[in-house]
Design a protein around this motif. Structure first.
Motif, PDB file in Angstrom:
ATOM      1  N   SER A  46       0.836  -1.204   0.000  1.00  0.00           N
ATOM      2  CA  SER A  46       0.000   0.000   0.000  1.00  0.00           C
ATOM      3  C   SER A  46       0.873   1.259   0.000  1.00  0.00           C
ATOM      4  N   GLY A  47       2.012   1.188   0.682  1.00  0.00           N
ATOM      5  CA  GLY A  47       2.955   2.308   0.661  1.00  0.00           C
ATOM      6  C   GLY A  47       3.508   2.548  -0.726  1.00  0.00           C
ATOM      7  N   LYS A  48       3.849   1.466  -1.425  1.00  0.00           N
ATOM      8  CA  LYS A  48       4.339   1.594  -2.804  1.00  0.00           C
ATOM      9  C   LYS A  48       3.257   2.177  -3.711  1.00  0.00           C
ATOM     10  N   SER A  49       2.027   1.721  -3.522  1.00  0.00           N
ATOM     11  CA  SER A  49       0.913   2.205  -4.342  1.00  0.00           C
ATOM     12  C   SER A  49       0.662   3.698  -4.103  1.00  0.00           C
ATOM     13  N   ALA A  50       0.675   4.106  -2.848  1.00  0.00           N
ATOM     14  CA  ALA A  50       0.468   5.523  -2.528  1.00  0.00           C
ATOM     15  C   ALA A  50       1.619   6.374  -3.058  1.00  0.00           C
ATOM     16  N   ALA A  51       2.842   5.872  -2.953  1.00  0.00           N
ATOM     17  CA  ALA A  51       4.000   6.608  -3.478  1.00  0.00           C
ATOM     18  C   ALA A  51       3.898   6.769  -4.988  1.00  0.00           C
ATOM     19  N   LYS A  52       3.452   5.717  -5.689  1.00  0.00           N
ATOM     20  CA  LYS A  52       3.264   5.806  -7.145  1.00  0.00           C
ATOM     21  C   LYS A  52       2.205   6.849  -7.496  1.00  0.00           C
ATOM     22  N   ALA A  53       1.129   6.904  -6.700  1.00  0.00           N
ATOM     23  CA  ALA A  53       0.077   7.906  -6.943  1.00  0.00           C
ATOM     24  C   ALA A  53       0.619   9.315  -6.768  1.00  0.00           C
ATOM     25  N   ILE A  54       1.490   9.499  -5.781  1.00  0.00           N
ATOM     26  CA  ILE A  54       2.098  10.825  -5.556  1.00  0.00           C
ATOM     27  C   ILE A  54       3.019  11.178  -6.710  1.00  0.00           C
ATOM     28  N   ILE A  55       3.819  10.223  -7.155  1.00  0.00           N
ATOM     29  CA  ILE A  55       4.739  10.474  -8.286  1.00  0.00           C
ATOM     30  C   ILE A  55       3.937  10.818  -9.538  1.00  0.00           C
ATOM     31  N   LYS A  56       2.865  10.076  -9.774  1.00  0.00           N
ATOM     32  CA  LYS A  56       2.004  10.340 -10.927  1.00  0.00           C
ATOM     33  C   LYS A  56       1.398  11.747 -10.849  1.00  0.00           C
TER      34      LYS A  56
END
Length: 189
Positions: free
Chosen positions: A174-184
């Protein structure tokens, strides 16, 4: 340019968001995890857990097989509830010995681990020794609601993982997913 915030759910922080969690999850105390790393697996590698259903095992009744998850022969020994909190003060050596004693009740020839990692979440001010549990009637939509971003605020943690709630790898994913959303969002895509 915007500043984004990635938050991990932890008991006691942002209580207004915990109203959602309390409606779908019961927070159960777990403070001690003993991760045992081995040179090779001596247990059935296709089983997710080794559950010691024995009346005389107060300490470490459950071992989670991490080999399918991280590709490394490792078992996570855990004890929920009061026994876990009582073990917080034990030394690392004592905890590994207790875990190995329980494991050797099923696998008498189990070797000593080549390394270990121990959590003491009861004394960690951010985790407050809790993880989520899905009671009867809850659905994946509850976890999705917890994972929803609110403007520049993004949430992560095992309680936001629909598929792997209540697990360390659910928190990690979930941390990786949230980080990807922030990068996007930063890239404007």
């Amino acid at each position: 340019m915007h500043t984004y915030c990635l938050c991990v759910f932890a008991h006691g922080l942002f209580d207004q968001y915990f109203e959602i969690m309390w409606s779908c999850c019961l927070l159960n105390p777990i403070t001690i995890l003993v991760v045992l790393f081995f040179d090779s697996a001596f247990w059935p590698t296709n089983t997710p857990c080794i559950d010691l259903v024995r009346q005389d095992f107060y300490d470490f009744p459950l071992f989670v097989n991490m080999l399918p998850v991280i590709g490394i022969p490792a078992l996570v020994a855990l004890t929920p509830g009061k026994p876990s909190m009582e073990m917080e003060s034990l030394s690392d050596t004592a905890l590994v010995n207790k875990a190995m004693q329980a494991l050797r009740s099923v696998y008498p020839d189990a070797p000593q681990p080549n390394k270990f990692l121990i959590t003491r979440w009861g004394t960690d001010p951010f985790s407050k020794c809790s993880y989520s549990h899905v009671p009867v009637g809850a659905t994946g939509k509850h976890f999705e609601a917890l994972a929803e971003s609110h403007g520049l605020l993004h949430w992560a943690g095992e309680a936001t993982s629909r598929r792997y709630n209540g697990t360390i790898h659910g928190a990690h994913l979930s941390g990786k997913s949230a980080a990807k959303a922030i990068i996007k969002a930063c890239k404007g895509k």
